[in-house]
Design a protein around this motif. Structure first.
Motif, PDB file in Angstrom:
ATOM      1  N   PHE A 156      14.580  39.712  81.528  1.00 25.77           N
ATOM      2  CA  PHE A 156      13.150  39.417  81.513  1.00 25.77           C
ATOM      3  C   PHE A 156      12.408  39.886  82.762  1.00 25.77           C
ATOM      4  O   PHE A 156      11.196  39.786  82.839  1.00 25.77           O
ATOM      5  N   GLY A 157      13.130  40.381  83.744  1.00 26.54           N
ATOM      6  CA  GLY A 157      12.506  40.854  84.963  1.00 26.54           C
ATOM      7  C   GLY A 157      13.507  40.880  86.099  1.00 26.54           C
ATOM      8  O   GLY A 157      14.668  40.485  85.943  1.00 26.54           O
ATOM      9  N   ALA A 158      13.040  41.349  87.242  1.00 29.60           N
ATOM     10  CA  ALA A 158      13.869  41.377  88.452  1.00 29.60           C
ATOM     11  C   ALA A 158      13.549  40.135  89.271  1.00 29.60           C
ATOM     12  O   ALA A 158      12.472  40.035  89.863  1.00 29.60           O
ATOM     13  N   VAL A 159      14.481  39.188  89.285  1.00 24.06           N
ATOM     14  CA  VAL A 159      14.272  37.958  90.050  1.00 24.06           C
ATOM     15  C   VAL A 159      14.524  38.254  91.526  1.00 24.06           C
ATOM     16  O   VAL A 159      15.598  38.761  91.887  1.00 24.06           O
ATOM     17  N   THR A 160      13.538  37.972  92.361  1.00 26.63           N
ATOM     18  CA  THR A 160      13.651  38.289  93.789  1.00 26.63           C
ATOM     19  C   THR A 160      14.055  37.091  94.630  1.00 26.63           C
ATOM     20  O   THR A 160      14.549  37.268  95.739  1.00 26.63           O
ATOM     21  N   SER A 161      13.837  35.873  94.116  1.00 24.44           N
ATOM     22  CA  SER A 161      14.336  34.688  94.823  1.00 24.44           C
ATOM     23  C   SER A 161      14.431  33.524  93.857  1.00 24.44           C
ATOM     24  O   SER A 161      13.757  33.500  92.815  1.00 24.44           O
ATOM     25  N   PHE A 162      15.279  32.580  94.216  1.00 23.57           N
ATOM     26  CA  PHE A 162      15.559  31.405  93.401  1.00 23.57           C
ATOM     27  C   PHE A 162      15.362  30.153  94.255  1.00 23.57           C
ATOM     28  O   PHE A 162      15.724  30.132  95.433  1.00 23.57           O
ATOM     29  N   GLU A 163      14.867  29.092  93.636  1.00 23.48           N
ATOM     30  CA  GLU A 163      14.768  27.793  94.310  1.00 23.48           C
ATOM     31  C   GLU A 163      15.665  26.814  93.559  1.00 23.48           C
ATOM     32  O   GLU A 163      15.515  26.631  92.346  1.00 23.48           O
ATOM     33  N   PHE A 164      16.582  26.189  94.302  1.00 25.21           N
ATOM     34  CA  PHE A 164      17.569  25.297  93.700  1.00 25.21           C
ATOM     35  C   PHE A 164      17.411  23.861  94.178  1.00 25.21           C
ATOM     36  O   PHE A 164      17.024  23.606  95.323  1.00 25.21           O
ATOM     37  N   ARG A 165      17.812  22.960  93.302  1.00 23.82           N
ATOM     38  CA  ARG A 165      17.977  21.549  93.651  1.00 23.82           C
ATOM     39  C   ARG A 165      19.369  21.376  94.262  1.00 23.82           C
ATOM     40  O   ARG A 165      20.354  21.924  93.758  1.00 23.82           O
ATOM     41  N   LEU A 166      19.460  20.616  95.351  1.00 25.93           N
ATOM     42  CA  LEU A 166      20.729  20.387  96.045  1.00 25.93           C
ATOM     43  C   LEU A 166      21.174  18.936  95.898  1.00 25.93           C
ATOM     44  O   LEU A 166      20.365  18.042  95.626  1.00 25.93           O
ATOM     45  N   HIS A 167      22.478  18.719  96.131  1.00 25.17           N
ATOM     46  CA  HIS A 167      23.076  17.396  95.993  1.00 25.17           C
ATOM     47  C   HIS A 167      23.981  17.123  97.189  1.00 25.17           C
ATOM     48  O   HIS A 167      24.544  18.061  97.768  1.00 25.17           O
ATOM     49  N   PRO A 168      24.153  15.870  97.543  1.00 30.95           N
ATOM     50  CA  PRO A 168      25.069  15.557  98.653  1.00 30.95           C
ATOM     51  C   PRO A 168      26.515  15.906  98.295  1.00 30.95           C
ATOM     52  O   PRO A 168      27.117  15.295  97.419  1.00 30.95           O
ATOM     53  N   VAL A 169      27.052  16.916  98.941  1.00 32.93           N
ATOM     54  CA  VAL A 169      28.453  17.336  98.786  1.00 32.93           C
ATOM     55  C   VAL A 169      28.897  17.839 100.152  1.00 32.93           C
ATOM     56  O   VAL A 169      28.326  18.799 100.664  1.00 32.93           O
ATOM     57  N   ASP A 170      29.921  17.224 100.708  1.00 31.13           N
ATOM     58  CA  ASP A 170      30.340  17.601 102.056  1.00 31.13           C
ATOM     59  C   ASP A 170      31.843  17.888 102.049  1.00 31.13           C
ATOM     60  O   ASP A 170      32.283  18.922 101.577  1.00 31.13           O
ATOM     61  N   MET A 171      32.641  16.950 102.526  1.00 31.33           N
ATOM     62  CA  MET A 171      34.091  17.082 102.446  1.00 31.33           C
ATOM     63  C   MET A 171      34.560  16.691 101.048  1.00 31.33           C
ATOM     64  O   MET A 171      34.056  15.734 100.453  1.00 31.33           O
ATOM     65  N   VAL A 172      35.498  17.466 100.510  1.00 27.42           N
ATOM     66  CA  VAL A 172      36.038  17.198  99.180  1.00 27.42           C
ATOM     67  C   VAL A 172      37.559  17.180  99.278  1.00 27.42           C
ATOM     68  O   VAL A 172      38.147  17.714 100.221  1.00 27.42           O
ATOM     69  N   HIS A 173      38.206  16.564  98.301  1.00 29.96           N
ATOM     70  CA  HIS A 173      39.670  16.532  98.282  1.00 29.96           C
ATOM     71  C   HIS A 173      40.159  17.602  97.314  1.00 29.96           C
ATOM     72  O   HIS A 173      40.016  17.483  96.098  1.00 29.96           O
ATOM     73  N   VAL A 174      40.711  18.682  97.873  1.00 33.77           N
ATOM     74  CA  VAL A 174      41.127  19.851  97.100  1.00 33.77           C
ATOM     75  C   VAL A 174      42.567  19.687  96.622  1.00 33.77           C
ATOM     76  O   VAL A 174      43.423  19.185  97.370  1.00 33.77           O
ATOM     77  N   GLY A 175      42.821  20.132  95.402  1.00 28.75           N
ATOM     78  CA  GLY A 175      44.169  20.096  94.864  1.00 28.75           C
ATOM     79  C   GLY A 175      44.529  21.386  94.151  1.00 28.75           C
ATOM     80  O   GLY A 175      43.713  21.946  93.416  1.00 28.75           O
ATOM     81  N   LEU A 176      45.759  21.878  94.372  1.00 33.48           N
ATOM     82  CA  LEU A 176      46.332  23.021  93.647  1.00 33.48           C
ATOM     83  C   LEU A 176      47.748  22.636  93.248  1.00 33.48           C
ATOM     84  O   LEU A 176      48.558  22.258  94.103  1.00 33.48           O
ATOM     85  N   ILE A 177      48.040  22.718  91.954  1.00 37.10           N
ATOM     86  CA  ILE A 177      49.361  22.317  91.471  1.00 37.10           C
ATOM     87  C   ILE A 177      49.896  23.417  90.564  1.00 37.10           C
ATOM     88  O   ILE A 177      49.223  23.826  89.605  1.00 37.10           O
ATOM     89  N   PHE A 178      51.109  23.915  90.849  1.00 34.70           N
ATOM     90  CA  PHE A 178      51.724  24.987  90.070  1.00 34.70           C
ATOM     91  C   PHE A 178      52.880  24.459  89.229  1.00 34.70           C
ATOM     92  O   PHE A 178      53.670  23.625  89.686  1.00 34.70           O
ATOM     93  N   TYR A 179      52.979  25.003  88.003  1.00 33.29           N
ATOM     94  CA  TYR A 179      54.058  24.679  87.071  1.00 33.29           C
ATOM     95  C   TYR A 179      54.560  25.982  86.444  1.00 33.29           C
ATOM     96  O   TYR A 179      53.871  27.001  86.447  1.00 33.29           O
ATOM     97  N   ASP A 180      55.744  25.923  85.863  1.00 34.08           N
ATOM     98  CA  ASP A 180      56.267  27.042  85.082  1.00 34.08           C
ATOM     99  C   ASP A 180      55.343  27.247  83.872  1.00 34.08           C
ATOM    100  O   ASP A 180      55.060  26.310  83.117  1.00 34.08           O
ATOM    101  N   ALA A 181      54.869  28.489  83.668  1.00 30.46           N
ATOM    102  CA  ALA A 181      53.966  28.762  82.549  1.00 30.46           C
ATOM    103  C   ALA A 181      54.601  28.435  81.205  1.00 30.46           C
ATOM    104  O   ALA A 181      53.889  28.128  80.235  1.00 30.46           O
TER     105      ALA A 181
END
Length: 476
Positions: A193-218
């Protein structure tokens, strides 16, 4: 240097115009997907909005194609075009945060790593991509699935306004109160619909997070996937995690004998109280034999760039397919396990992204993104370094998708689709396509912005409906 016709453009813009006799042309013409080898007539490195307005008018006057390049991540290579003009926004990466209002104004060349770096300084975030090198513009305009989607909706659901240069070179702002039909279409309708030159976003409180990665046999992926499906359904929306199938990456917490072998993985983050994180991940540790795992409290931006060295590598050959799944069925999991042995490289992946929670609290016709009643968006992303392997690896992606599609919805997520998916465009937008076509006819009646998963203007779409079919094939 340069040709006379582009000297006219040079006189109208502040940004650099690069042509094929320029020493920088080879670097400037390439995009993220190494399979895409196109030669634009010129690349304009956009300096400001006035450049975009002048360039659109210039290209319209000459009747040449225009491609829009933000982050450059488009799998089909829509950020470039043979013989046309590329508007390259990669130098326009500014992010201005208003911490009191919890909003951010973002330029069209910014990546999600840029965005998250800026917003994290204030303990804020919004739904962005899975890897940091993805462009804010392309992801948002196509919908925007990410770790925060269950809690805060899609990227497009957090869009407050957008500045847009239309096909006639005029400038408008689209929001809930101005050019509302355009604003509706931008939230999922891609760059139609056109060339968007900038975006305005709503933000939320997000700071430290607890990350997890778990591997299994496919090979155990069907059982692990079933456990993941039940676990996620019971988890609060603060949990954002996907199920994937990969070759084992060379990370220290995965035994070396599993590097390069098919593995299933659950990856993501808990955004609630960080100390509560381990308890929320525990059911997945109990779901089956774990090959390796990593858990840590990390800043949210750290997770967003964690996989950039695998999936965010520019220059790899790439071919993608996508669908929507109403549920992560046993049949879908069986197909994933059956095809996991053929995953081409450590850069390739099949992911199942959850899009429930806040995503489903938006009505299907409230934005252009219509699939608000499905729970997962699968992507099959084939990426590899050697062009001699293109045929066999493309076949793996297509065969996998064909088997999975039997259990999928008619449409798929356009940000995960490739050039040969244009025939699915109406299915991708389901009941919203007719309205999108009408909005296209209002803002771009000549289909000037067509280097994309293209929505034709209503009049053109009607003409195509009575035209005889033509032969076509993917350009691979």
């Amino acid at each position: 240097m340069g040709t006379e016709r582009f000297d006219v453009l040079r006189g109208q813009v502040r940004g650099q115009v690069v042509e094929d006799d320029d020493p920088e042309y080879e670097v400037a013409r390439h995009v993220f997907n190494g399979m895409v080898d196109r030669r634009p007539a010129a690349i304009l490195r956009v300096s400001q909005v006035a450049d975009v307005m002048a360039a659109v008018r210039f290209a319209h006057g000459l009747g040449i194609d225009v491609a829009l390049r933000g982050g450059g991540h488009s799998a089909p290579g829509f950020g470039t075009v043979d013989g046309g003009l590329v508007l390259d926004f990669s130098a326009r990466r500014g992010v201005r945060v208003d911490p009191a209002a919890r909003t951010a104004r973002v330029e069209a060349g910014a990546t999600w790593a840029d965005f998250n770096h800026a917003t994290h300084a204030f303990g804020l975030a919004s739904t962005g991509g899975i890897i940091g090198t993805t462009g804010v513009a392309g992801l948002t305009l196509g919908g925007g699935i990410g770790y925060l989607a269950r809690k805060h909706g899609l990227s497009c659901d957090n869009l407050i306004s957008a500045d847009v240069v239309l096909a006639d070179g005029t400038f408008v702002t689209a929001s809930e109160t101005a050019n509302t039909d355009l604003f509706w279409a931008l939230r999922g309708g891609s760059g139609n619909f056109g060339a968007v030159t900038s975006f305005e976003f709503r933000l939320h409180p997000v700071d430290m997070v607890h990350v997890g990665l778990i591997f299994y046999d496919a090979a155990l992926g069907a059982d692990i996937g079933a456990s993941y499906r039940e676990w996620l359904a019971d988890e609060p929306e603060e949990m954002g995690a996907f199920l994937g199938f990969h070759q084992g990456p060379p990370v220290p917490f995965l035994p070396e004998e599993w590097h390069g072998r098919p593995v299933a993985v659950v990856a993501g983050m808990w955004t609630g109280d960080v100390d509560a994180g381990p308890a929320h991940w525990q059911p997945l540790l109990d779901a089956g034999p774990v090959l390796g795992s990593m858990f840590a409290p990390l800043p949210y931006p750290a997770l967003n760039i964690m996989f950039d060295g695998l999936s965010g590598v520019p220059g790899l050959q790439g071919y993608w397919k996508a669908d929507f799944l109403r549920t992560l069925s046993d049949d879908a999991l069986r197909v994933a396990v059956e095809h996991s042995a053929g995953i081409p490289t450590v850069h390739s992946a099949n992911h199942f992204y959850p899009i429930d929670g806040a995503v489903q609290r938006v009505a299907p016709d409230a934005t252009a993104f219509p699939y608000r009643d499905v729970r997962f968006a699968p992507v099959i992303a084939g990426q590899w370094p050697d062009p001699s392997e293109n045929s066999q690896n493309i076949s793996w992606v297509r065969d996998y998708w064909s088997a999975l599609h039997e259990y999928s919805e008619p449409g798929g997520y356009i940000n995960f689709q490739d050039t040969d998916d244009q025939s699915r465009i109406e299915a991708n937008y389901a009941g919203n396509y007719a309205r999108l076509s009408a909005v296209k006819a209002t803002y771009d009646p000549d289909n000037f912005f067509h280097v994309n998963q293209n929505i034709k203007p209503a009049a053109a779409a009607a003409a195509d409906a009575v035209a005889p079919p033509t032969e076509g094939a993917p350009t691979f």
